[in-house]
Write an enzyme that holds these catalytic residues in place. Structure first.
Site, PDB file in Angstrom:
ATOM      1  N   GLY A  50       0.779  -1.236   0.000  1.00 15.15           N
ATOM      2  CA  GLY A  50       0.000   0.000   0.000  1.00 15.15           C
ATOM      3  C   GLY A  50       0.809   1.284   0.000  1.00 15.15           C
ATOM      4  CD  GLU A 105       2.097   0.933   6.647  1.00 16.37           C
ATOM      5  OE1 GLU A 105       2.349   0.928   5.436  1.00 16.37           O
ATOM      6  OE2 GLU A 105       1.672  -0.076   7.251  1.00 16.37           O
ATOM      7  CG  ASP A 106      -0.635   2.004   3.637  1.00 15.39           C
ATOM      8  OD1 ASP A 106      -0.394   1.749   4.834  1.00 15.39           O
ATOM      9  OD2 ASP A 106      -1.118   1.146   2.862  1.00 15.39           O
ATOM     10  CG  ASP A 109      -7.235   1.187  11.262  1.00 15.61           C
ATOM     11  OD1 ASP A 109      -7.885   2.074  11.788  1.00 15.61           O
ATOM     12  OD2 ASP A 109      -7.749   0.120  10.858  1.00 15.61           O
ATOM     13  CE  LYS A 137      -9.076   4.332   8.702  1.00 17.56           C
ATOM     14  NZ  LYS A 137      -9.672   2.999   8.495  1.00 17.56           N
ATOM     15  CG  PHE A 158     -11.991   0.477   4.614  1.00 17.07           C
ATOM     16  CD1 PHE A 158     -11.163  -0.175   5.518  1.00 17.07           C
ATOM     17  CD2 PHE A 158     -11.818   0.255   3.255  1.00 17.07           C
ATOM     18  CE1 PHE A 158     -10.176  -1.054   5.067  1.00 17.07           C
ATOM     19  CE2 PHE A 158     -10.841  -0.621   2.801  1.00 17.07           C
ATOM     20  CZ  PHE A 158     -10.021  -1.278   3.705  1.00 17.07           C
ATOM     21  CB  VAL A 159      -9.520   5.789   3.013  1.00 21.08           C
ATOM     22  CG1 VAL A 159     -10.372   6.816   3.744  1.00 21.08           C
ATOM     23  CG2 VAL A 159      -8.315   5.402   3.872  1.00 21.08           C
ATOM     24  CG  ASP A 165      -5.807  -3.516  -0.584  1.00 21.39           C
ATOM     25  OD1 ASP A 165      -5.256  -3.044   0.426  1.00 21.39           O
ATOM     26  OD2 ASP A 165      -6.162  -4.711  -0.660  1.00 21.39           O
ATOM     27  NE  ARG A 171      -2.719  -3.236  -3.496  1.00 22.74           N
ATOM     28  CZ  ARG A 171      -2.588  -3.380  -2.170  1.00 22.74           C
ATOM     29  NH1 ARG A 171      -2.345  -2.332  -1.427  1.00 22.74           N
ATOM     30  NH2 ARG A 171      -2.699  -4.561  -1.606  1.00 22.74           N
TER      31      ARG A 171
HETATM   32  P1  IMP Z   1      -3.272  -1.390  11.704  1.00 25.49           P
HETATM   33  O1  IMP Z   1      -2.428  -2.542  12.094  1.00 25.49           O
HETATM   34  O2  IMP Z   1      -4.682  -1.524  12.213  1.00 25.49           O
HETATM   35  O3  IMP Z   1      -2.695  -0.034  12.044  1.00 25.49           O
HETATM   36  O4  IMP Z   1      -3.484  -1.484  10.152  1.00 25.49           O
HETATM   37  C1  IMP Z   1      -2.549  -1.126   9.248  1.00 25.49           C
HETATM   38  C2  IMP Z   1      -2.831  -1.703   7.893  1.00 25.49           C
HETATM   39  O5  IMP Z   1      -4.233  -1.995   7.696  1.00 25.49           O
HETATM   40  C3  IMP Z   1      -2.481  -0.680   6.833  1.00 25.49           C
HETATM   41  O6  IMP Z   1      -1.147  -0.796   6.444  1.00 25.49           O
HETATM   42  C4  IMP Z   1      -3.434  -1.016   5.724  1.00 25.49           C
HETATM   43  O7  IMP Z   1      -2.888  -2.045   4.931  1.00 25.49           O
HETATM   44  C5  IMP Z   1      -4.657  -1.563   6.430  1.00 25.49           C
HETATM   45  N1  IMP Z   1      -5.684  -0.512   6.597  1.00 25.49           N
HETATM   46  C6  IMP Z   1      -6.068   0.083   7.738  1.00 25.49           C
HETATM   47  N2  IMP Z   1      -7.046   0.985   7.516  1.00 25.49           N
HETATM   48  C7  IMP Z   1      -7.260   0.971   6.178  1.00 25.49           C
HETATM   49  C8  IMP Z   1      -8.156   1.700   5.320  1.00 25.49           C
HETATM   50  O8  IMP Z   1      -8.940   2.583   5.720  1.00 25.49           O
HETATM   51  N3  IMP Z   1      -8.076   1.387   3.992  1.00 25.49           N
HETATM   52  C9  IMP Z   1      -7.227   0.442   3.494  1.00 25.49           C
HETATM   53  N4  IMP Z   1      -6.385  -0.252   4.260  1.00 25.49           N
HETATM   54  C10 IMP Z   1      -6.400   0.000   5.590  1.00 25.49           C
END
Ligand code: IMP
Length: 186
Positions: A50, A105-106, A109, A137, A158-159, A165, A171
């Site tokens: 991503g 990182e993208d 969350d 987020k 959710f984006v 993706d 993407r």
């Molecule tokens: P975390 O471990 O919950 O912080 O999630 C991180 C990963 O979840 C990111 O690198 C994304 O691949 C995916 N992710 C989290 N939120 C989104 C979203 O809103 N859209 C798409 N991918 C997301």
């Protein structure tokens, strides 16, 4: 354009960040990074897949010597939620011991994925580890993380697009949009 591509836009509820807004923020982040890392041996460690569009734009906005490396991780969970159980699918190609690591990182969350990745990298004894994330987020954060370079804070939606993706699609959208909830409830 195939019928599949034509339906991509129909799945976008709203455009959250347009191409110009993303590009001007990424240029600023690149300038900040170039200033802070000008005299350092820095490796940008990006997480596949991503973060790729962000990395490509960010590194061209930071005109300093730098190296790239990649990690691929998978987190178990449902289609839109991570579980915190992370597996490394592809590890770094080169040692980072004694070097300055900047994780690119993208989106952050819950923070569970990054928390795991930071521990994984720290075990390899780099000189420093900092984090650059395009999107934050904060509403869903479980593990507190310091984001040293942050593009945008976004609401709990959710984006998709600009690398992000849903089920490997969207993407290649050139903006960041909110996915219609009907799509993941289908
Ligand atoms: P975390 O471990 O919950 O912080 O999630 C991180 C990963 O979840 C990111 O690198 C994304 O691949 C995916 N992710 C989290 N939120 C989104 C979203 O809103 N859209 C798409 N991918 C997301």
């Amino acid at each position: 354009m195939s019928t599949r591509d034509a339906t991509m836009m129909d799945d976008v509820a709203e455009i959250l960040l347009d191409t110009e807004t993303i590009s001007s923020r990424v240029r600023q982040l690149g300038a900040d990074i170039a200033r802070d890392y000008a005299a350092k041996d820095v490796v940008l460690v990006s997480i596949l897949k991503g973060a790729l569009p962000f990395l490509a734009d960010l590194m061209r906005a930071a005109p300093i010597p730098l190296a790239l490396d990649f990690l691929e991780v998978s987190s178990y969970g449902t289609s839109t939620e991570t579980s915190g159980v992370v597996r490394v699918l592809k590890d770094l190609a080169n040692p980072i011991e004694g070097r300055h690591v900047l994780i690119v990182e993208d989106i952050i969350d819950t923070g569970l994925t990054l928390n795991y990745v930071i521990e994984h990298l720290r075990a390899q004894r780099p000189a420093s580890i900092k984090l650059c994330a395009l999107l934050d987020k904060p509403a869903r954060r479980i593990v507190p993380l310091q984001i040293d370079y942050r593009g945008f804070e976004i609401p709990d939606k959710f984006v998709i697009g600009y690398g992000l993706d849903y089920a490997e699609r969207y993407r290649n959208l050139p903006f960041i949009g909110v996915l219609r909830p009907e799509v993941y409830r289908r």
